[in-house]
Design an enzyme around this catalytic site. Sequence first.
Site, PDB file in Angstrom:
ATOM      1  N   ASP A  94       0.856  -1.198   0.000  1.00  0.00           N
ATOM      2  CA  ASP A  94       0.000   0.000   0.000  1.00  0.00           C
ATOM      3  C   ASP A  94       0.888   1.243   0.000  1.00  0.00           C
ATOM      4  OD1 ASP A  94      -2.637  -1.237   0.116  1.00  0.00           O
ATOM      5  OD2 ASP A  94      -1.870  -2.074   1.976  1.00  0.00           O
ATOM      6  N   GLY A 105      -1.830  -4.739   3.684  1.00  0.00           N
ATOM      7  CA  GLY A 105      -3.083  -5.149   4.310  1.00  0.00           C
ATOM      8  C   GLY A 105      -4.287  -4.364   3.823  1.00  0.00           C
ATOM      9  N   GLU A 113      -0.103 -13.028   3.635  1.00  0.00           N
ATOM     10  CA  GLU A 113       1.006 -12.377   2.916  1.00  0.00           C
ATOM     11  C   GLU A 113       2.296 -12.474   3.724  1.00  0.00           C
ATOM     12  OE1 GLU A 113      -1.329  -9.031   0.256  1.00  0.00           O
ATOM     13  OE2 GLU A 113      -0.772  -8.514   2.281  1.00  0.00           O
TER      14      GLU A 113
HETATM   15  C1  5RP Z   1      -3.546  -6.907   0.529  1.00  0.00           C
HETATM   16  C2  5RP Z   1      -2.334  -6.103   0.325  1.00  0.00           C
HETATM   17  C3  5RP Z   1      -2.086  -5.618  -1.048  1.00  0.00           C
HETATM   18  O1  5RP Z   1      -0.932  -6.224  -1.501  1.00  0.00           O
HETATM   19  C4  5RP Z   1      -1.952  -4.129  -0.993  1.00  0.00           C
HETATM   20  O2  5RP Z   1      -3.176  -3.624  -0.492  1.00  0.00           O
HETATM   21  C5  5RP Z   1      -1.664  -3.528  -2.354  1.00  0.00           C
HETATM   22  O3  5RP Z   1      -2.776  -3.647  -3.158  1.00  0.00           O
HETATM   23  P1  5RP Z   1      -2.852  -3.000  -4.594  1.00  0.00           P
HETATM   24  O4  5RP Z   1      -1.842  -3.668  -5.426  1.00  0.00           O
HETATM   25  O5  5RP Z   1      -4.280  -3.280  -5.018  1.00  0.00           O
HETATM   26  O6  5RP Z   1      -2.611  -1.523  -4.442  1.00  0.00           O
HETATM   27  O7  5RP Z   1      -1.562  -5.852   1.208  1.00  0.00           O
HETATM   28  O8  5RP Z   1      -3.686  -7.215   1.874  1.00  0.00           O
END
Ligand code: 5RP
Length: 253
Positions: A94, A105, A113
Amino acid sequence: MKYNPRTPQDVAKYAVGRAAVERYAHDGARLGLGSGTTSAWFVRALGEKVEEGLDVVGVPTSTSTRDLAVSVGITLLDINDLDAPLDVTLDGPDEVDRDGDQIKGGGACLLWERMVADASRKVVCIADDTKLVDQLGRFPLPIEVVQYGWMATRRSVTHLLDDLGYSDIEIVRRSRDGQPVITDNGNFILDAHLRAITDKGLLDTQLNLIPGVVENGMFTGIADEILMASPTGDLRLIELPNRKPARRTSWYK
Ligand code: 5RP
């Protein structure tokens, strides 16, 4: 081209997903498959190569990645059945800073993860370039908590954050369409709006000591590399030789 990314950010995610396949998905590779939209582009690109005959197996980090991987023909392994570490896990952040530390997350998949990353020889953070920040914390920090007593757990988190010098922090139970978000493990997510994180390692370790907390999204020292793309498809690789994991649990590393 089988898939059609529409927004500039999706073009970057697609570019990094394809680049990750080219760089890491060789015949015989055992891969950790991240979650979220960036990882989904990676998994689709991997599926295309599998269709062309690439021989890989993957361990998914969420039920949604599992379902996507199955739909594009990737053979999956159960994490319980690993007799050796995965070669590499590819997963999106994120937010990621220049140390490679990440907030994860946003898709509520942080527990799997982290477990899959922990079972990997190498972890690569795949990101579009909007994810790179100077300081982590604008993105709320996800904390997975058991449903039982979640408000008591939230009080304990508030006290810990207060001790660490964060005052007046809003901590919100995540919801969607008016209903609490439930993780793949049947838990809730609390999002802590820290704004600016100053002590990444302490958060990473201390949050998990609170009864009721299952896992937190402050991933320190986990990524070995960041592979990043811009909307024009320019790629950048940042190697992280001086990783500092606050929690070193894996016997693989
Ligand atoms: C899920 C995660 C994702 O890897 C994180 O939110 C990134 O997501 P995106 O690639 O859609 O921006 O941690 O729990």
